[in-house]
Design a protein around this motif. Structure first.
Motif, PDB file in Angstrom:
ATOM      1  N   ALA A 178      67.216  13.030  -5.340  1.00  0.00           N
ATOM      2  CA  ALA A 178      66.829  13.272  -3.952  1.00  0.00           C
ATOM      3  C   ALA A 178      67.514  14.543  -3.460  1.00  0.00           C
ATOM      4  N   TYR A 179      66.875  15.196  -2.483  1.00  0.00           N
ATOM      5  CA  TYR A 179      67.390  16.506  -2.064  1.00  0.00           C
ATOM      6  C   TYR A 179      68.819  16.416  -1.535  1.00  0.00           C
ATOM      7  N   GLY A 180      69.117  15.352  -0.800  1.00  0.00           N
ATOM      8  CA  GLY A 180      70.481  15.203  -0.286  1.00  0.00           C
ATOM      9  C   GLY A 180      71.504  15.109  -1.409  1.00  0.00           C
ATOM     10  N   LYS A 181      71.138  14.433  -2.498  1.00  0.00           N
ATOM     11  CA  LYS A 181      72.032  14.324  -3.656  1.00  0.00           C
ATOM     12  C   LYS A 181      72.214  15.680  -4.332  1.00  0.00           C
ATOM     13  N   VAL A 212      91.901  22.758   1.230  1.00  0.00           N
ATOM     14  CA  VAL A 212      90.860  23.768   1.045  1.00  0.00           C
ATOM     15  C   VAL A 212      90.461  24.294   2.426  1.00  0.00           C
ATOM     16  N   SER A 213      90.566  25.594   2.602  1.00  0.00           N
ATOM     17  CA  SER A 213      90.165  26.217   3.862  1.00  0.00           C
ATOM     18  C   SER A 213      88.651  26.417   3.839  1.00  0.00           C
ATOM     19  N   VAL A 214      87.960  25.943   4.879  1.00  0.00           N
ATOM     20  CA  VAL A 214      86.498  25.932   4.866  1.00  0.00           C
ATOM     21  C   VAL A 214      85.937  26.793   5.989  1.00  0.00           C
ATOM     22  N   LEU A 215      84.989  27.668   5.615  1.00  0.00           N
ATOM     23  CA  LEU A 215      84.192  28.397   6.591  1.00  0.00           C
ATOM     24  C   LEU A 215      82.771  27.863   6.480  1.00  0.00           C
ATOM     25  N   LEU A 216      82.291  27.230   7.546  1.00  0.00           N
ATOM     26  CA  LEU A 216      80.987  26.572   7.565  1.00  0.00           C
ATOM     27  C   LEU A 216      79.990  27.425   8.331  1.00  0.00           C
ATOM     28  N   ILE A 217      78.857  27.719   7.696  1.00  0.00           N
ATOM     29  CA  ILE A 217      77.752  28.405   8.363  1.00  0.00           C
ATOM     30  C   ILE A 217      76.660  27.367   8.533  1.00  0.00           C
ATOM     31  N   GLU A 218      76.273  27.084   9.760  1.00  0.00           N
ATOM     32  CA  GLU A 218      75.370  25.951   9.973  1.00  0.00           C
ATOM     33  C   GLU A 218      74.659  26.064  11.311  1.00  0.00           C
ATOM     34  N   HIS A 219      73.387  25.614  11.313  1.00  0.00           N
ATOM     35  CA  HIS A 219      72.606  25.551  12.554  1.00  0.00           C
ATOM     36  C   HIS A 219      72.669  24.170  13.191  1.00  0.00           C
ATOM     37  N   ASP A 220      73.049  23.167  12.409  1.00  0.00           N
ATOM     38  CA  ASP A 220      73.106  21.797  12.927  1.00  0.00           C
ATOM     39  C   ASP A 220      74.356  21.654  13.810  1.00  0.00           C
ATOM     40  N   MET A 221      74.150  21.640  15.100  1.00  0.00           N
ATOM     41  CA  MET A 221      75.287  21.651  16.022  1.00  0.00           C
ATOM     42  C   MET A 221      76.072  20.344  16.002  1.00  0.00           C
ATOM     43  N   VAL A 269      89.465  28.710  -0.802  1.00  0.00           N
ATOM     44  CA  VAL A 269      88.593  28.993   0.334  1.00  0.00           C
ATOM     45  C   VAL A 269      87.170  28.626  -0.075  1.00  0.00           C
ATOM     46  N   LEU A 270      86.516  27.775   0.728  1.00  0.00           N
ATOM     47  CA  LEU A 270      85.160  27.328   0.445  1.00  0.00           C
ATOM     48  C   LEU A 270      84.238  27.776   1.576  1.00  0.00           C
ATOM     49  N   LEU A 271      83.196  28.516   1.220  1.00  0.00           N
ATOM     50  CA  LEU A 271      82.204  28.952   2.188  1.00  0.00           C
ATOM     51  C   LEU A 271      80.984  28.055   2.042  1.00  0.00           C
ATOM     52  N   LEU A 272      80.733  27.223   3.041  1.00  0.00           N
ATOM     53  CA  LEU A 272      79.614  26.279   3.018  1.00  0.00           C
ATOM     54  C   LEU A 272      78.441  26.874   3.787  1.00  0.00           C
ATOM     55  N   ASP A 273      77.402  27.264   3.063  1.00  0.00           N
ATOM     56  CA  ASP A 273      76.269  27.947   3.685  1.00  0.00           C
ATOM     57  C   ASP A 273      75.153  26.946   3.967  1.00  0.00           C
ATOM     58  N   GLU A 274      75.085  26.469   5.200  1.00  0.00           N
ATOM     59  CA  GLU A 274      74.073  25.534   5.686  1.00  0.00           C
ATOM     60  C   GLU A 274      73.870  24.343   4.740  1.00  0.00           C
ATOM     61  N   PRO A 275      74.895  23.503   4.589  1.00  0.00           N
ATOM     62  CA  PRO A 275      74.820  22.403   3.625  1.00  0.00           C
ATOM     63  C   PRO A 275      73.767  21.356   3.930  1.00  0.00           C
ATOM     64  N   VAL A 276      73.355  21.197   5.187  1.00  0.00           N
ATOM     65  CA  VAL A 276      72.346  20.174   5.488  1.00  0.00           C
ATOM     66  C   VAL A 276      70.956  20.761   5.687  1.00  0.00           C
ATOM     67  N   ALA A 277      70.789  22.064   5.394  1.00  0.00           N
ATOM     68  CA  ALA A 277      69.473  22.697   5.551  1.00  0.00           C
ATOM     69  C   ALA A 277      68.453  22.014   4.650  1.00  0.00           C
ATOM     70  N   GLY A 278      67.367  21.539   5.242  1.00  0.00           N
ATOM     71  CA  GLY A 278      66.289  20.939   4.476  1.00  0.00           C
ATOM     72  C   GLY A 278      66.517  19.503   4.048  1.00  0.00           C
ATOM     73  N   VAL A 279      67.680  18.936   4.391  1.00  0.00           N
ATOM     74  CA  VAL A 279      67.981  17.559   3.978  1.00  0.00           C
ATOM     75  C   VAL A 279      67.301  16.589   4.946  1.00  0.00           C
ATOM     76  N   PRO A 280      66.500  15.644   4.434  1.00  0.00           N
ATOM     77  CA  PRO A 280      65.827  14.680   5.316  1.00  0.00           C
ATOM     78  C   PRO A 280      66.825  13.863   6.126  1.00  0.00           C
ATOM     79  N   ALA A 281      66.393  13.422   7.290  1.00  0.00           N
ATOM     80  CA  ALA A 281      67.279  12.699   8.204  1.00  0.00           C
ATOM     81  C   ALA A 281      67.945  11.500   7.535  1.00  0.00           C
ATOM     82  N   GLY A 282      67.215  10.788   6.692  1.00  0.00           N
ATOM     83  CA  GLY A 282      67.759   9.596   6.058  1.00  0.00           C
ATOM     84  C   GLY A 282      68.858   9.868   5.051  1.00  0.00           C
ATOM     85  N   GLU A 283      68.999  11.122   4.616  1.00  0.00           N
ATOM     86  CA  GLU A 283      70.006  11.470   3.613  1.00  0.00           C
ATOM     87  C   GLU A 283      71.172  12.253   4.214  1.00  0.00           C
ATOM     88  N   ARG A 284      71.099  12.561   5.492  1.00  0.00           N
ATOM     89  CA  ARG A 284      72.078  13.466   6.102  1.00  0.00           C
ATOM     90  C   ARG A 284      73.451  12.823   6.294  1.00  0.00           C
TER      91      ARG A 284
END
Length: 252
Positions: free
Chosen positions: A150-153, A198-207, A169-184
């Motif tokens: 599944a896409y979430g997996k 681990v220092s994380v920089l998250l790029i994300e549209h999901d507020m 340092v971990l750069l997370l580039d939109e990790p939930v992009a395209g993931v269906p609601a049931g897998e989020r």
């Protein structure tokens, strides 16, 4: 030891007459949960490509744990502990999660040429791969070809691969992009449980993810930093509401 692990200093990126980033300065503190937000076209992906070495800045510099890495190749940045995930899933479809993680762990330990043997014979590789499978809720699909997941997996596997590279340092580039609601939810919980060292920089549209995850936020608009601050300060900033969050947005 400095509290800043990654520093972008006055980064400018020009593509001909277009300025994609303009004098961007951003400091990522040790152990940070830092979010980078902004509308489409704000320059977020360009900035990440600069930090990871995909692009070389027109001006400015990048410092990782006190060392200037502005001209360092992407793979050498990974070796120094600067690792990213991608908006678009990039995995080996024919391999299983167990095989994929064993390959990455083996590579980290200098066993790449014999990883297929190391999978069965090197206890450390097997144990580390098993830990990652459990941590990222992949144990039950460990032996399935990745293309069947599944896409979430798949997104969880991608983050597991990044963590197998032992990033500082971990750069997370939109990790939930395209993931269906049931897998989020599974993905959100796993991101929230990333190792504290681990220092994380998250790029994300999901507020919802941004405001639940971040302890500091930087807002990019038109390639420049509009403001930076705590989530509370950003949520209450009228300029941010006007250009990005929307006047009716509320986040706690």
């Amino acid at each position: 030891m400095s509290d800043t692990v990654l520093s972008a200093q006055g980064l400018v990126m020009r593509f001909g007459g277009i300025v994609a980033t303009h004098d961007v300065t951003l400091d990522l503190r040790r152990g940070a949960r830092h979010a980078l937000i902004g509308p489409n076209g704000a320059g977020k992906t360009t900035l990440i490509n600069l930090l990871t070495g995909v692009l070389t800045p027109t001006a400015g510099r990048i410092v990782l744990e006190g060392e200037d890495i502005t001209g360092t190749a992407p793979h050498r940045r990974v070796a120094r502990g600067l690792v990213r995930t991608f908006q678009i899933n990039q995995l080996f479809d024919a391999m299983t999660p167990l095989e994929t993680l064993a390959l990455v762990v083996s590579q980290q330990r200098g066993l790449t040429r014999q990883w297929w043997r190391a999978l069965g014979s090197d206890r450390g590789v097997v144990e580390r791969a098993g830990q990652l499978l459990e941590q990222f809720r992949l144990a039950e699909v460990a032996l399935q070809p990745t293309r069947e997941l599944a896409y979430g997996k798949r997104r969880l596997l991608e983050i597991a691969i990044a963590l197998a590279c032992e990033p500082r340092v971990l750069l997370l580039d939109e990790p939930v992009a395209g993931v269906p609601a049931g897998e989020r939810e599974e993905l959100l919980q796993t991101v929230a449980a990333l190792p504290a060292d681990v220092s994380v920089l998250l790029i994300e549209h999901d507020m919802d993810l941004v405001f639940s995850f971040a302890d500091r936020m930087t807002v990019l608009v038109n390639g420049a930093v509009l403001t930076e601050g705590t989530p509370e300060a950003i949520a209450g900033d009228p300029r941010v509401k006007a250009v990005y969050l929307g006047e009716g947005a509320t986040h706690g």
